[in-house]
Design a protein around this motif. Structure first.
Motif, short mmCIF file in Angstrom:
data_model
loop_
_atom_site.label_atom_id
_atom_site.label_comp_id
_atom_site.label_asym_id
_atom_site.label_seq_id
_atom_site.Cartn_x
_atom_site.Cartn_y
_atom_site.Cartn_z
N ARG A 48 61.96 66.72 33.76
CA ARG A 48 61.61 67.91 34.56
C ARG A 48 62.77 68.90 34.58
NH1 ARG A 48 60.08 68.14 40.21
NH2 ARG A 48 59.34 70.19 39.63
N PHE A 72 64.67 57.12 50.93
CA PHE A 72 63.70 58.15 50.55
C PHE A 72 63.62 59.23 51.64
CE2 PHE A 72 59.38 59.78 50.99
CZ PHE A 72 59.20 60.35 49.74
N ARG A 107 64.95 62.70 50.27
CA ARG A 107 63.85 63.41 49.63
C ARG A 107 62.98 64.21 50.56
NH1 ARG A 107 63.06 61.82 44.32
NH2 ARG A 107 65.08 61.13 43.57
N THR A 108 63.13 64.06 51.86
CA THR A 108 62.24 64.80 52.76
C THR A 108 63.03 65.88 53.51
OG1 THR A 108 62.62 63.37 54.67
CG2 THR A 108 60.89 62.70 53.14
N ARG A 130 58.70 72.32 48.60
CA ARG A 130 58.24 70.92 48.57
C ARG A 130 57.10 70.75 47.58
NH1 ARG A 130 57.41 69.43 54.72
NH2 ARG A 130 56.71 71.57 54.73
N ARG A 131 57.04 69.54 47.05
CA ARG A 131 55.97 69.18 46.14
C ARG A 131 55.41 67.87 46.67
NH1 ARG A 131 56.04 68.07 39.85
NH2 ARG A 131 57.21 66.31 40.59
N GLY A 165 54.93 67.06 49.64
CA GLY A 165 55.69 66.63 50.82
C GLY A 165 57.13 66.24 50.54
N ILE A 166 57.50 66.19 49.25
CA ILE A 166 58.85 65.78 48.88
C ILE A 166 59.64 67.02 48.48
CG2 ILE A 166 60.20 64.38 47.27
CD1 ILE A 166 57.62 62.69 46.93
N ILE A 167 60.90 67.04 48.84
CA ILE A 167 61.74 68.17 48.46
C ILE A 167 61.78 68.29 46.93
CG2 ILE A 167 64.09 69.05 48.42
CD1 ILE A 167 64.54 68.01 51.14
N ASP A 168 61.47 69.47 46.44
CA ASP A 168 61.44 69.68 44.99
C ASP A 168 62.80 70.24 44.55
OD1 ASP A 168 60.98 70.28 42.38
OD2 ASP A 168 59.01 71.18 42.72
N ALA A 223 62.74 72.64 41.37
CA ALA A 223 62.29 74.01 41.62
C ALA A 223 63.32 74.79 42.43
CB ALA A 223 60.95 73.98 42.36
#
Ligand code: ADP
Ligand code: MG
Lengths: 421, 259
Positions: free
Chosen positions: A224, A278, A282-283, B109-110, B112-115, B118
């Motif tokens: 990505r 996580f 990630r949040t 977010r993608r 709900g997760i931090i992207d 992007a």
């Protein structure tokens, strides 16, 4: 979150204009690793380097003194013993990321275990429901501390110091009639630290799934980033990292299978670690915890509900403390008046700090709960093997904690002077 | 210039305990306009900015957004309207990297997760269009210089596509080259049709980019001047508190300017 700086070959995102010579373009290959490593160390970003080095030193020393230290049985025991306090340490990492401290978690663990025992064992409540209620009570207690800290403005260490005393009073009162309540065999709590997946496929399966998941997510992420024209990890680096993790995972799986198989306690601890990691990395919720821990005023101006973050983080610490308390009850055969007292609190805080989470807020990793717990537990295990008394263990753990805090303070200083403000 | 100001302050007062920081302050700003806000230390400039940004709710007065009265109680209220603020004390998180700081409070977010991908991509694009150079978007703010922090803070204000940008002394800590960059940036914002409130101590900066100058003195308005037809000395006189003579001259000028 360090990514190799290597431009995508597609070139569509090539920067206009000349490249600033000061840009940190990391060279490829192992020389690049070395320069990046040196830069980080100079900048005070030590991360988990000291603790990994420490673990290796501990392993070498004790193994040379007693060859059973790294035996399958000994390692299997360590993996079970770290679960309870390790889960509590995950909660402490959350609180430390916020730049605060929670001194009550030992008592909260005791209350959680006592509540479960009184409900399930003494009053015949459904075991699952009693476990859920005990954990929920831990969360409520944590939220209560968080409320006084966030809304009333009482310093967290005072609130939780009061909690430390108050909740251990409640624990003793709840255990009053019996003093200790033994875990019934076959129940949930008994199984927490006594159940092993004895089929060797379990441990190897878990190792395989873990390594595959790591490899898959690394490759996906790299692809990505490459597609977006951003610096990405080259495949060689991913292969190396995956290789290291695979070796560790399969050696552990082999050793566990040599002993009694994959312990349920370890599976749960790993699940808690993965989930918490996580959430933290990630949040948006996790990002907000770091922001509040780094600069609460900046977080507030960015529209973050600072009070909500503070209350929920203390609730998480309370929840995990009660959960960890059930593991301790399982290990020691039951709930008691003194469960969670003694050196539990110090061990848990020490584990988080030894693992590399800063006492000053905003810097740290969930995995430091595992690394730090491994250090503390393997020191205890080693000294036990050598037949040393617990007072020696206290002193050595104290020295290790001091060393960890010194490293934390020094690296913070270096970071400050590296930031040319 | 549009007829209705995008942001209008009417009779704003703010008190901190015994300190009356702002009294009956009026200010209007239109889209595509740069208004400089000047005044001595302690005149209340930063406080005024913080009331607009929702950091300190106002005690009295009204805030009008595109002609309609609005309540700003929290930073979120201001952000939702389209007001972005770069504070004098930069309000960045030292422990987070540049990308995390740019998107703090508005992460992409993608599922709900931090992207992160992007966000990093947009961060690079944003910094590129603003010609901002920093060593890496993935290093913690703690390892940037003062000037680099300032440009990151300004870039951060632009992430949410605001209509009004408030800059509190953005050039105070900067060298010549970086000051020029920030002033260029201010002009680019005006060209894009944004309204900019620029607080500055530096008259040269003000003269270079502002359309109008609003003077605060001891927490009160002390005149609004069009930059092109007003001299340095007149503005300084309004800032420091003018003699009778200058007061009348200034008042004549402000009525002329159509206040
Ligand atoms: N949070 C606060 N609490 C109390 N007094 C404040 C606070 N913020 C500003 N003040 C006071 O309000 C006045 C205006 O300050 P400020 O807006 O920072 O001035 P300026 O930015 O124009 O130099 C000063 O007297 C200052 O001491
Ligand atoms: Mg100010």
């Amino acid at each position: 979150m360090s990514h190799t700086v290597q431009k995508a070959s597609s070139g569509d995102a090539a920067p206009t204009g000349a490249v600033d010579p000061r840009l940190l373009v990391r060279e490829q290959g192992f020389k690049g690793y070395l320069t990046e490593f040196k830069r980080k160390v100079r900048g005070g970003e030590l991360g988990s380097i000291p603790v990994v080095v420490g673990l290796i030193v501990i392993g070498v020393i004790f193994q040379s003194l007693d060859s059973s230290f790294l035996s399958a049985g000994s390692l299997s025991n360590v993996s079970v013993y770290i679960a309870g306090q390790g889960i509590m340490a995950v909660g402490i990492v959350f609180v430390l990321l916020l730049g605060e401290i929670d001194l009550s978690i030992g008592s909260v663990a005791g209350v959680g275990a006592a509540l479960w025992a009184v409900l399930s064992v003494s009053n015949g409540m459904d075991d699952t429901l009693a476990v859920v209620l005990a954990i929920a009570a831990g969360a409520a207690i944590g939220a209560f501390h968080g409320f006084f800290f966030a809304k009333i403005g009482v310093p967290a260490f005072v609130v939780t110091l009061a909690g430390f005393l108050g909740w251990s009073g409640l624990q003793i009162w709840m255990m009053g009639e019996e003093g200790t309540i033994n875990t019934p065999s076959g129940g949930i709590v008994e199984n927490l630290t006594n159940y092993y997946f004895s089929d060797i496929a379990a441990a190897y399966g878990l190792a395989t799934v873990g390594v595959a998941a790591f490899l898959g997510s690394s490759l996906l992420d790299s692809r990505r980033r490459r597609a977006a024209g951003l610096p990405f990890r080259p495949v060689s680096e991913i292969a190396l990292r995956t290789g290291v993790i695979a070796v560790i995972a399969f050696v552990c799986a082999y050793q566990l299978n040599q002993a009694r198989g994959l312990p349920l306690a370890l599976v749960i601890f790993l699940a808690v670690l993965l989930f918490a990691d996580f959430v933290v990395r990630r949040t948006t919720y996790g990002r907000q915890i770091f922001a509040v821990g780094g600069n609460a005023e900046a977080a507030r101006r960015a529209g973050i509900n600072v009070e909500k973050i503070r209350i929920t983080v203390f609730a998480i610490a309370g929840l995990l403390a009660a959960f960890g308390g059930l593991f301790i009850a399982s290990q020691s055969g039951g709930a008691s008046k003194s469960l969670g007292s003694g050196n539990v609190l110090m061990n848990v805080i020490a584990a988080a700090v030894i693992g590399g989470t800063s006492l000053f807020g905003g810097r740290g990793k969930i995995w430091s709960a595992l690394l730090g717990m491994l250090v503390i537990q393997s020191i205890q295990q080693g000294l036990n093997l050598l037949g040393m008394a617990s007072e020696i263990q206290y002193m050595i753990t104290g020295v290790v904690l001091l060393a960890a805090v010194v490293i934390d303070s020094v690296s913070r200083k270096t970071q400050k002077s590296a930031g040319r403000t | 210039m549009s007829a209705t100001p995008v942001l209008a302050l009417r009779g704003i007062s703010k008190r901190f305990g015994a300190v009356q920081a702002l009294t009956d302050v009026e200010l209007e700003i239109h889209a595509g306009e740069v208004v400089a806000l000047v005044g001595d230390n302690g005149a209340g400039k930063s406080t005024l900015v913080k009331t607009i940004a929702g950091v300190h709710p106002i005690d009295e007065g009204a805030i009008h957004w595109e002609g309609r009265q609005v309540d700003i109680h929290r930073p979120h209220d201001a952000q939702d309207l389209g007001i972005a603020t770069v504070y004098q004390d930069l309000a960045l998180c030292d422990n987070l990297d540049v990308v995390a700081n740019l998107f703090l409070g508005s992460e992409i977010r993608r599922a709900g997760i931090i992207d992160e991908v992007a966000m990093e991509k947009r961060a690079k694009e944003l910094l590129d269009t603003l010609s901002i150079r920093i060593p890496s978007v993935r290093i913690p703010i703690a390892s940037l210089s003062g000037g680099q922090r300032q440009v990151v803070a300004i870039a951060r204000a632009l992430v949410g596509d605001p209509k009004v940008v408030i800059l509190d002394e953005p050039t105070a800590a900067l060298g010549v080259e970086q000051t020029a960059q920030v002033l260029d940036l201010v002009e680019r914002l005006r060209e894009r049709g944004l309204a900019v409130i620029l607080i500055s101590h530096n008259m040269a900066d003000v003269k270079a980019v502002a359309d109008r100058v609003a003077v605060l003195r001891l927490g009160r308005n002390n005149g609004v001047f069009p930059v092109r037809t007003t001299s340095h000395e007149e503005i300084i006189a309004a800032i420091t508190g003018a003699t009778d003579n200058a007061v009348t001259r200034r008042q004549a000028r402000t009525t002329e300017a159509g206040l």
